[in-house]
Design an enzyme around this catalytic site. Sequence first.
Site, short mmCIF file in Angstrom:
data_model
loop_
_atom_site.label_atom_id
_atom_site.label_comp_id
_atom_site.label_asym_id
_atom_site.label_seq_id
_atom_site.Cartn_x
_atom_site.Cartn_y
_atom_site.Cartn_z
N ASP A 67 -5.42 -0.34 -2.09
CA ASP A 67 -6.46 -1.41 -2.89
C ASP A 67 -7.97 -1.47 -2.31
OD1 ASP A 67 -5.22 -3.04 -0.85
OD2 ASP A 67 -5.73 -5.01 -2.14
N ASP B 137 -4.90 1.58 10.76
CA ASP B 137 -5.82 1.67 11.35
C ASP B 137 -5.78 1.06 13.06
OD1 ASP B 137 -8.95 0.13 11.34
OD2 ASP B 137 -8.71 -0.58 9.67
N GLY C 109 0.66 -1.31 -0.18
CA GLY C 109 -0.18 0.19 0.09
C GLY C 109 0.33 1.64 0.01
P1 5GP Z 1 -4.15 -2.37 10.90
O1 5GP Z 1 -2.72 -3.30 11.39
O2 5GP Z 1 -3.94 -1.11 11.67
O3 5GP Z 1 -5.38 -2.65 11.67
O4 5GP Z 1 -4.16 -2.27 9.64
C1 5GP Z 1 -3.44 -1.57 8.82
C2 5GP Z 1 -3.42 -2.52 7.32
O5 5GP Z 1 -4.94 -2.36 6.52
C3 5GP Z 1 -2.86 -1.12 6.69
O6 5GP Z 1 -1.27 -0.88 5.89
C4 5GP Z 1 -3.85 -1.46 5.06
O7 5GP Z 1 -3.15 -2.08 4.78
C5 5GP Z 1 -4.72 -2.29 5.38
N1 5GP Z 1 -5.89 -0.94 5.42
C6 5GP Z 1 -6.42 -0.67 7.23
N2 5GP Z 1 -7.51 0.18 6.41
C7 5GP Z 1 -7.87 0.46 5.39
C8 5GP Z 1 -8.49 0.83 4.36
O8 5GP Z 1 -9.25 1.82 4.21
N3 5GP Z 1 -8.52 0.68 3.14
C9 5GP Z 1 -6.98 -0.35 3.00
N4 5GP Z 1 -7.43 -0.14 1.41
N5 5GP Z 1 -6.58 -0.54 3.08
C10 5GP Z 1 -6.59 -0.61 4.67
MG MG Z 2 -0.15 -0.98 4.53
#
Ligand code: 5GP
Ligand code: MG
Length: 195
Positions: A177, A121, A62
């Site tokens: 994506d 996130d 990403g």
């Molecule tokens: P976390 O571990 O912080 O929950 O998630 C982080 C990863 O989840 C990010 O690096 C990303 O790849 C993916 N992610 C989180 N939210 C989104 C979103 O709204 N859209 C997309 N495409 N990927 C997300």
């Molecule tokens: Mg990411």
Amino acid sequence: MKPELSVVPGLLNRDEVVYCHGQRFRVLISEEDVLTRVAELGRRISEDYQGRKPILIGVLNGAFIFVADLMRELSVECEIDFLKLSSYGAAKVSSGQVHELKRIDADIHGRHVIVVEDIIDTGHSMRFILESLKHYEPASLAVATFLHKSEATVIDLELAYVGFVIPNHFVIGYGLDFGQLGRNLRAIYIEDPEP
Ligand code: 5GP
Ligand code: MG
């Protein structure tokens, strides 16, 4: 029948509303605002790292566009490497389960490291990354994330550079994506149920 991605050939990545795997998304942050903000972050990082030679660690897939743009806004000497974590797959909700698919190649012992992410996130991925990079004993370790869903974050993280704080909804574009599509969109788009 809805097209796979967008509607107007040639304007594919500049439309206000796009369809990705049949789901509707609308612009949340324009291309212009994206680029302005990246330039600001680049200036701040350049000031903060004067006289040092940071190494950016881009988180695949990403962050590839953000890290490319951000690096070109840096006026200090800098290097780059990448790591890759397991992803959501086609799901839109974080599983909280993270593992490493590709490790860094660079030796970051004693280096000034900036981890460059597309979005934070829940924060689980970033905690995992920071914990694993700490083992190499870098001189410093900072985070630059383009987006932050602050309402969704359950891990206490120090985020030195944040592009935009956004609502807790699924977004695509600028490297992000949905089922591998939408990364080439120039703006950030947010899911937008049919009116
Ligand atoms: P976390 O571990 O912080 O929950 O998630 C982080 C990863 O989840 C990010 O690096 C990303 O790849 C993916 N992610 C989180 N939210 C989104 C979103 O709204 N859209 C997309 N495409 N990927 C997300
Ligand atoms: Mg990411």
